[in-house]
Design a protein around this motif. Structure first.
Motif, PDB file in Angstrom:
ATOM      1  N   SER A   1     -30.385 -20.475  42.902  1.00 27.18           N
ATOM      2  CA  SER A   1     -28.795 -20.490  42.381  1.00 27.18           C
ATOM      3  C   SER A   1     -28.173 -21.783  42.086  1.00 27.18           C
ATOM      4  O   SER A   1     -28.236 -22.823  42.657  1.00 27.18           O
ATOM      5  N   PRO A   2     -27.602 -21.831  40.639  1.00 33.94           N
ATOM      6  CA  PRO A   2     -26.925 -23.161  40.361  1.00 33.94           C
ATOM      7  C   PRO A   2     -25.889 -23.632  41.155  1.00 33.94           C
ATOM      8  O   PRO A   2     -25.619 -24.902  41.032  1.00 33.94           O
ATOM      9  N   ARG A   3     -25.439 -22.699  42.058  1.00 38.71           N
ATOM     10  CA  ARG A   3     -24.363 -23.411  42.897  1.00 38.71           C
ATOM     11  C   ARG A   3     -24.763 -23.574  44.528  1.00 38.71           C
ATOM     12  O   ARG A   3     -24.206 -24.329  45.233  1.00 38.71           O
ATOM     13  N   PHE A   4     -25.947 -23.483  44.579  1.00 39.28           N
ATOM     14  CA  PHE A   4     -26.649 -23.427  45.879  1.00 39.28           C
ATOM     15  C   PHE A   4     -26.354 -24.874  46.844  1.00 39.28           C
ATOM     16  O   PHE A   4     -26.057 -25.052  47.696  1.00 39.28           O
ATOM     17  N   LEU A   5     -26.808 -25.890  45.794  1.00 39.02           N
ATOM     18  CA  LEU A   5     -26.976 -27.303  46.402  1.00 39.02           C
ATOM     19  C   LEU A   5     -25.379 -27.585  46.439  1.00 39.02           C
ATOM     20  O   LEU A   5     -25.045 -28.331  47.770  1.00 39.02           O
ATOM     21  N   SER A   6     -24.764 -27.451  45.498  1.00 33.27           N
ATOM     22  CA  SER A   6     -23.123 -27.593  45.644  1.00 33.27           C
ATOM     23  C   SER A   6     -22.399 -27.089  47.195  1.00 33.27           C
ATOM     24  O   SER A   6     -21.686 -27.852  47.759  1.00 33.27           O
TER      25      SER A   6
ATOM     26  N   ALA B   1     -20.144 -36.596  50.344  1.00 36.72           N
ATOM     27  CA  ALA B   1     -20.796 -35.331  50.259  1.00 36.72           C
ATOM     28  C   ALA B   1     -19.570 -34.399  49.388  1.00 36.72           C
ATOM     29  O   ALA B   1     -20.302 -33.656  48.585  1.00 36.72           O
ATOM     30  N   ALA B   2     -18.360 -34.398  49.553  1.00 38.23           N
ATOM     31  CA  ALA B   2     -17.569 -33.723  49.050  1.00 38.23           C
ATOM     32  C   ALA B   2     -17.563 -33.920  47.430  1.00 38.23           C
ATOM     33  O   ALA B   2     -17.377 -33.193  46.517  1.00 38.23           O
ATOM     34  N   TRP B   3     -17.743 -35.112  47.010  1.00 39.64           N
ATOM     35  CA  TRP B   3     -18.035 -35.753  45.692  1.00 39.64           C
ATOM     36  C   TRP B   3     -18.895 -34.893  45.033  1.00 39.64           C
ATOM     37  O   TRP B   3     -19.042 -34.390  43.857  1.00 39.64           O
ATOM     38  N   MET B   4     -20.187 -35.035  45.849  1.00 43.67           N
ATOM     39  CA  MET B   4     -21.502 -34.412  45.264  1.00 43.67           C
ATOM     40  C   MET B   4     -21.298 -32.846  45.050  1.00 43.67           C
ATOM     41  O   MET B   4     -21.875 -32.309  44.126  1.00 43.67           O
ATOM     42  N   ALA B   5     -20.611 -32.336  46.115  1.00 46.65           N
ATOM     43  CA  ALA B   5     -20.433 -30.913  45.927  1.00 46.65           C
ATOM     44  C   ALA B   5     -19.482 -30.557  44.806  1.00 46.65           C
ATOM     45  O   ALA B   5     -19.788 -29.348  44.333  1.00 46.65           O
ATOM     46  N   SER B   6     -18.630 -31.378  44.243  1.00 46.16           N
ATOM     47  CA  SER B   6     -17.679 -31.179  43.216  1.00 46.16           C
ATOM     48  C   SER B   6     -18.297 -31.174  41.823  1.00 46.16           C
ATOM     49  O   SER B   6     -17.822 -30.933  40.891  1.00 46.16           O
ATOM     50  N   ARG B   7     -19.390 -31.841  41.766  1.00 48.11           N
ATOM     51  CA  ARG B   7     -20.082 -32.003  40.389  1.00 48.11           C
ATOM     52  C   ARG B   7     -20.576 -30.389  40.013  1.00 48.11           C
ATOM     53  O   ARG B   7     -21.188 -29.872  40.814  1.00 48.11           O
ATOM     54  N   ALA B   8     -20.720 -30.436  38.593  1.00 50.94           N
ATOM     55  CA  ALA B   8     -21.209 -29.143  38.016  1.00 50.94           C
ATOM     56  C   ALA B   8     -22.868 -28.990  38.316  1.00 50.94           C
ATOM     57  O   ALA B   8     -23.332 -28.311  38.555  1.00 50.94           O
ATOM     58  N   LEU B   9     -23.420 -30.275  37.916  1.00 51.06           N
ATOM     59  CA  LEU B   9     -24.455 -30.510  38.346  1.00 51.06           C
ATOM     60  C   LEU B   9     -24.801 -31.622  39.659  1.00 51.06           C
ATOM     61  O   LEU B   9     -24.578 -32.750  39.232  1.00 51.06           O
TER      62      LEU B   9
END
Length: 138
Positions: free
Chosen positions: A6-11, A60-68
């Motif tokens: 899923s495109p949002r799984f890693l986020s 980690a929050a910054w990484m989660a906020s990225r579209a990719l």
């Protein structure tokens, strides 16, 4: 499409990582002396790891906020989470006799959580690579 692709799984996994680290870090900073007495863990260790966890939670929050989500950074996170779990087990192996039962539980819970997060992050990386965009045929 699998859950992991899923495109949002890693986020979402990175957001869970950020929340768990922020909560643990805040607890260790705010209640460090109480936790030290209750767990038998050294107060300076709880303070230092609490500061680290809060800083990491921000990253980690910054990484989660990225579209990719940045795959290379998440790869480093996976390695770091596995290293954290190994360090937890190492701490118990070296100083386990001076750590109270609640301290064992605190350290083992951290090891378990980071192992689960690392595995989810790794699976997300593997599945997004396998199902990522394909180059155009010439």
């Amino acid at each position: 499409m699998s859950l992991f692709a899923s495109p949002r799984f890693l986020s979402r996994v990175m957001a869970a990582d950020a929340v768990s680290c922020a909560a643990t870090g805040a607890l260790q900073l705010v209640f460090g002396s109480v936790l030290a007495r209750w767990t038998g863990l050294p107060a300076p260790l709880l303070l230092a790891t609490g500061v680290f966890l809060l800083a990491y939670a921000g990253a980690a929050a910054w990484m989660a906020s990225r579209a990719l989500p940045p795959r290379r950074l998440i790869g480093l996170v996976v390695a770091g989470n596995f290293a954290w779990a190994i360090a937890c087990i190492g701490l118990l192996a070296v100083a386990g006799s001076s750590i109270a039962a609640p301290g064992w539980a605190w350290v083992l819970a951290q090891a378990l959580v980071v192992l689960v997060l690392a595995e989810l992050q790794w699976m997300g990386l593997r599945h997004t690579r396998a199902t990522g965009p394909r180059p155009l045929a010439a």
